[in-house]
Design a protein around this motif. Structure first.
Motif: not given
Length: 543
Positions: A288-293
């Motif tokens: 998983w992961g933050d799309t903006f980051a």
């Protein structure tokens, strides 16, 4: 050894009906309510749904192999040499299920594994966690995906054992090729919907109402290329896209799935959901992961983007130098235009997108949002704006709209209209029906009306084949030139542009109508006075 022949797929045992599955599986949730939050028992139940499904599918495939070989005259020794061949399962879209993960083993030890003295060796929670590990080990596409939470202190092991017992009454089957897989997928989506309702606002993180998803898919008609969702939740956009392709006699292998999800539990749910539907989930990334980051698919241009990002995020990972902000740096206190610009940045030269947004995004001028919207309109990237009915989302009361983008609006088919410099506005606020007192949904006819209008306007291949033609409809749709949008300050609210509905001429002469309405008004005022007098009289008696 005799040569192999095509295997028989005959299986006389009947799977549970949809109603039986839903009734049985929802009873399972009842067993955990009170001891766990909705978010926790969601993960417990859906993990078990997945484990039961893969075990039943494995058993069914195993019996198919055995029956086919027996029909060909193979003896038991010959059958044993091939019946555990992984390709005999994975080649048919079936996950490998080792003995320790087999549902029958778990059912036999629902109260825990005991030794010959009757002492508890392992709890049922330990056995389920180990089963999840075993399935992930044998199936590369599931590595790091399945939940391991069944032996935690807050999980009542007695109730968990009862849950396993209850699941024995449900049987999942893959008979009928994709129909059987859709059966399991429908159960899965049924649970997602119910959990969304149970969880309130948090439910929206992993569940978008099916009629909203279907509207986007029917509008974009994805058949070939890359499909992307930057905040994919449980993967509903991808599942509906595959259904669309099957319904139109396409080949799902012609599309590639790309997605990203910031929340670990939701990312795991998406991986399981896609696996259940037989969709390659590698495009969801290794974690998983933050799309903006960190955009996990930074170098990939997409043919279709379909997404329902969280609305009006006040705290998000913002870098003012990000190359995605082509049309202006989004404000720090609202990520709506960050999502929109991220979507536009990802689109290929002929890419299209559908994005669910809060209604405020269509007209907001705060913190530079109006300037960003103006530049996007002037770049001729907006193809259609739809104002949606209220109460589509149980998880939020915020009214929503859907933005549709097209990188190239030039006609690509002979006979199609040239829509460059135009935007189609659709006011769908009056469509839909109430599922219950709290939730509205669009009917199949509603979705068809909206999507057919768009395809007729664009002059797509499907519209030309069916002879659809476009014309403005008062109260529903209107095609508007960029110059007219500019004159309104680049607001994109359909209600500003769609002409009011034609109520028709009742043919009553104006003088007669005024006289009639005057009499009716006087009568209404007289009646109001009588009611007021009666109320005052009663109040004086009470006083």
């Amino acid at each position: 050894m005799p040569p192999r022949k095509r295997q028989s797929t005959k299986d006389n045992s009947a799977p549970s009906t949809m109603k039986e599955l839903k009734d049985t599986l929802w009873k399972a949730a009842d067993k955990l309510r009170g001891s766990l939050s909705a978010n926790q028992y969601k993960d417990v139940i859906l993990g078990l749904v997945f484990l039961k499904y893969v075990s039943d599918a494995y058993d069914e495939r195993r019996e198919q192999i055995r029956a086919g070989l027996v029909d060909e005259g193979w003896d038991d020794e010959q059958i044993e040499q091939v019946i555990d061949d992984p390709e005999e399962y994975q080649g048919y879209g079936v996950f490998l299920v080792p003995e320790a993960a087999h549902w029958q083993f778990l059912a036999e030890n629902a109260k825990g594994l005991v030794d010959e003295t009757g002492s508890l060796v392992k709890t049922i929670g330990q056995l389920i966690d180990e089963a999840m590990d075993a399935v992930m080990h044998e199936n590369e596409s599931l590595r790091g995906t399945l939940p391991r939470l069944y032996n935690k202190d807050n999980i009542d092991q007695r109730r968990l054992g009862e849950l396993v017992d209850l699941f024995n009454s449900a049987r999942f089957s893959r008979q009928g090729e994709h129909k059987a897989r859709d059966l399991m997928g429908e159960v899965y989506e049924y649970f997602l919907g119910n959990f969304a309702r149970a969880e309130g606002k948090r439910g929206g993180e992993f569940f978008t109402p099916p009629s909203v998803v279907k509207t986007i898919v029917e509008m974009l008609e994805p058949t070939k290329g890359r499909i992307y969702d930057p905040c994919c939740g449980s993967g509903g956009m991808f599942v509906q896209s595959e259904k669309f392709i099957w319904d139109h006699n396409g080949d799902p292998h012609d599309i590639a799935i790309y997605g990203q999800e910031a929340i670990e539990e939701t990312w795991r749910m998406a991986k399981m959901n896609l696996a259940i539907h037989g969709i390659d989930n590698k495009g969801l990334g290794a974690r998983w992961g933050d799309t903006f980051a960190r955009d996990q698919h930074a170098d990939v241009q997409m043919d279709y983007v379909m997404t329902n990002p969280p609305f009006n995020i006040k705290h998000w990972t913002r870098n003012t130098d990000d190359p995605r902000w082509v049309y202006g740096v989004p404000p720090a206190n609202n990520a709506n235009y960050a999502w929109i610009q991220h979507v536009l940045y990802k689109l290929g030269p002929h890419g299209q997108a559908g994005v669910v947004m809060a209604n405020g995004s269509m007209s907001s001028n705060s913190n530079g949002e109006g300037d960003i919207r103006a530049r996007i309109v002037e770049a001729d990237l907006v193809s259609c704006m739809i104002a949606m009915p209220t109460q589509l989302f149980r998880s939020t009361g915020i009214p929503v709209c859907i933005w549709f983008f097209a990188k190239d609006k030039a006609p690509r088919i002979e006979g199609a209209a040239d829509r460059r410099g135009e935007v189609l506005f659709i006011d769908a606020r009056e469509l839909g029906y109430m599922v219950d007192r709290a939730e509205r949904a669009l009917s199949t006819d509603d979705i068809a009306r909206v999507s057919d209008t768009y395809h007729a306007w664009r002059g797509t291949d499907s519209a030309l084949r069916r002879g659809l033609t476009y014309s403005d409809v008062p109260g529903f749709c209107k095609s508007v030139a960029t110059e007219e949008i500019k004159a309104t300050g680049y607001a994109l609210t359909p209600g500003r542009f769609v002409d009011p509905p034609d109520l028709g001429d009742d043919k009553e002469p104006i003088a007669d109508k005024v006289a009639r309405l005057r009499i009716e008004l006087i009568r209404a005022l007289d009646e109001s006075s009588k009611v007021e007098y009666a109320v005052r009289e009663q109040l004086e008696r009470l006083g």
